[in-house]
Enzyme design. Structure first.
Site, PDB file in Angstrom:
ATOM      1  N   GLU A 190       0.828  -1.292   0.001  1.00 12.36           N
ATOM      2  CA  GLU A 190       0.045  -0.035  -0.083  1.00 12.36           C
ATOM      3  C   GLU A 190       0.947   1.336   0.130  1.00 12.36           C
ATOM      4  O   GLU A 190       1.828   1.222   0.554  1.00 12.36           O
ATOM      5  CB  GLU A 190      -0.784   0.210   1.088  1.00 12.36           C
ATOM      6  CG  GLU A 190      -1.815  -1.151   1.427  1.00 12.36           C
ATOM      7  CD  GLU A 190      -2.383  -1.181   2.998  1.00 12.36           C
ATOM      8  OE1 GLU A 190      -2.325  -0.240   3.478  1.00 12.36           O
ATOM      9  OE2 GLU A 190      -2.829  -2.293   3.248  1.00 12.36           O
ATOM     10  N   CYS A 207       3.155   8.552   1.302  1.00 13.11           N
ATOM     11  CA  CYS A 207       3.700   7.692   2.611  1.00 13.11           C
ATOM     12  C   CYS A 207       3.726   6.141   1.492  1.00 13.11           C
ATOM     13  O   CYS A 207       2.834   5.569   1.092  1.00 13.11           O
ATOM     14  CB  CYS A 207       2.592   7.327   3.378  1.00 13.11           C
ATOM     15  SG  CYS A 207       3.078   6.194   5.122  1.00 13.11           S
ATOM     16  N   CYS A 212       5.707  -6.920   7.353  1.00 11.11           N
ATOM     17  CA  CYS A 212       6.689  -6.494   8.138  1.00 11.11           C
ATOM     18  C   CYS A 212       7.203  -7.654   9.538  1.00 11.11           C
ATOM     19  O   CYS A 212       6.255  -8.587   9.746  1.00 11.11           O
ATOM     20  CB  CYS A 212       6.332  -5.354   9.122  1.00 11.11           C
ATOM     21  SG  CYS A 212       7.541  -4.422   9.810  1.00 11.11           S
ATOM     22  N   CYS A 226       5.031  -5.970  15.970  1.00  6.76           N
ATOM     23  CA  CYS A 226       4.155  -4.868  17.114  1.00  6.76           C
ATOM     24  C   CYS A 226       2.950  -5.423  17.055  1.00  6.76           C
ATOM     25  O   CYS A 226       2.346  -5.469  16.036  1.00  6.76           O
ATOM     26  CB  CYS A 226       4.535  -3.657  16.626  1.00  6.76           C
ATOM     27  SG  CYS A 226       6.424  -3.036  16.644  1.00  6.76           S
ATOM     28  N   CYS A 240      -0.270  -3.192  15.529  1.00  7.73           N
ATOM     29  CA  CYS A 240      -0.190  -2.934  14.264  1.00  7.73           C
ATOM     30  C   CYS A 240      -0.535  -3.956  13.013  1.00  7.73           C
ATOM     31  O   CYS A 240      -0.127  -5.053  13.189  1.00  7.73           O
ATOM     32  CB  CYS A 240       1.341  -2.475  13.753  1.00  7.73           C
ATOM     33  SG  CYS A 240       1.868  -2.259  12.155  1.00  7.73           S
ATOM     34  N   CYS A 264      -1.586   1.737   7.699  1.00  6.44           N
ATOM     35  CA  CYS A 264      -1.195   1.001   6.738  1.00  6.44           C
ATOM     36  C   CYS A 264      -1.380  -0.708   7.111  1.00  6.44           C
ATOM     37  O   CYS A 264      -1.326  -0.899   8.514  1.00  6.44           O
ATOM     38  CB  CYS A 264       0.290   1.361   6.486  1.00  6.44           C
ATOM     39  SG  CYS A 264       0.172   2.399   5.065  1.00  6.44           S
TER      40      CYS A 264
END
Length: 375
Positions: free
Chosen positions: A111, A130, A137, A141, A144, A368
């Site tokens: 994205e 962005c 990822c 975390c 997220c 995101c």
């Protein structure tokens, strides 16, 4: 204390999945000349192709009329393979925020978000994109959406740069409300940990900063790289003399909580992360930003505001508080406005500069990872 559960492992090395074919944006000036010569074309064509891509934002050799017709198909195959195809985009904020979901050559989804901020008495108009540096990822975390999806693979330099070029093209063509304009800022706060894809990130930064027409010619200070705090990589970035703005996703001032919210803290503690950011600031002369997502009853207590303020008061840093954008079904929630205001008051009382992020794009899952999670 359910929120203190951490479920996913940290992943620093991306899976060895196939990157896309080579693109012009992967190459520096010497590499472009070599690639053009390999195609049997004179070296001056490299500058021509760079001008088409970086200055005219043109990605299709068929439209490059100063290129011999006979060479166009070969140039397309070797230097302009399609990297991103738009699955869909969503708009909000009266058309000034646009979020794009891209499919990469292997079906992976990433994205980017384009945002236009009107001019104020204090600052000119800003148009910011962005971008993602990884598909998924590995930093795990728990609050997220991207982190909970895990790491699919690193993006190539070309895939990173092409998100910026696509945004610049959309702005130039007037596809964002407010008429045609010029992309001014790039933030690496999309999907992924930029410093975990270090070499390709640095190459992409060169393409963004290099003067036109060999690059996009953006101002160094208008580019922000956000990291959860990969200490050795922050040190390396300081030595590159790129002087881009550094943002550190801190989210807690104390190691006990940060170990659970930002699991990389189990490797590099708060003091080490801030020490690396201080060294970066000393080297570049630039303030860094501390990103802090306000999570209700987790990290928003007044004593944590005081602790954060005491940590940052002597440093060349400012705080960017982010109202959490909870993912559907999440146990996490944003702090109430009153709590957020008290947090700000306590930081300011200690002389720490603080801003609260404009909560754009909430109704389009602007945080995101949320669009890609839905596919």
């Amino acid at each position: 204390m359910g929120h203190l559960m951490t479920s996913l492992p940290l992943v620093f090395d991306a899976p060895r999945r196939g990157l896309p074919p080579r693109h012009l944006a992967d190459l520096d000036a010497a590499g472009r000349r070599a690639a053009v010569t390999e195609l049997g074309l004179p070296a001056f064509r490299a500058d021509q192709l760079s001008r088409h891509y970086f200055a005219r934002l043109e990605n299709d050799p068929e439209a490059m009329t100063d290129l011999p017709a006979a060479a166009r198909a070969r140039v397309r195959d070797e230097l302009f393979p399609p990297l991103l195809s738009e699955v869909r985009h969503q708009e909000t904020d009266s058309g000034t925020t646009r979020k794009s979901l891209w499919r990469l050559h292997d079906g992976t989804l990433v994205e980017s978000v384009l945002m236009r901020y009107p001019a104020t008495a204090k600052r000119p108009e800003r148009i910011t994109v962005c971008v993602s540096s990884q598909a998924g990822c590995g930093m795990a975390c728990p609050f997220c959406a991207t982190g909970q999806g895990g790491l699919k693979r690193n993006l190539s330099t070309g895939e990173i740069v092409d998100q910026v070029v696509a945004a610049a093209r959309a702005v130039a063509h007037g596809e964002i409300a407010g008429g045609p304009g010029r992309l001014s800022n790039v933030v690496f706060m999309g999907m992924g940990e930029p410093l975990a894809n270090y070499n390709r990130l640095v190459a992409a930064l060169h393409r963004l900063i290099d003067p036109a027409p060999g690059g996009l010619g953006l101002s160094r200070r208008s580019i922000t790289v956000s990291t959860v705090g990969l200490v050795p990589a922050i040190g390396r970035l300081a030595e590159e003399s790129l002087d881009v703005t550094l943002a550190v996703s801190l989210h807690a001032p104390d190691d006990e909580l940060r170990d659970t919210l930002v699991p990389v803290n189990t490797r590099w503690k708060v003091a080490e992360v801030l020490g690396a950011a201080d060294a970066y600031a000393a080297r570049t002369g630039r303030r860094y930003s501390i990103e802090y997502a306000m999570i209700r009853d987790v990290n928003d207590q007044p004593w944590r505001a005081d602790l954060l303020g005491d940590l940052l008061a002597p440093r060349l840093a400012h705080v960017n508080l982010i109202p959490l954008n909870p993912t559907p079904g999440s146990q996490w929630d944003a702090s109430p406005k009153r709590v957020e205001q008290e947090f700000v008051r306590r930081l300011e009382a200690r002389g720490v500069a603080v801003t609260v992020r404009d909560t754009r794009g909430r109704e389009i899952d602007g945080a995101c990872g949320q669009l890609a999670a839905q596919g």
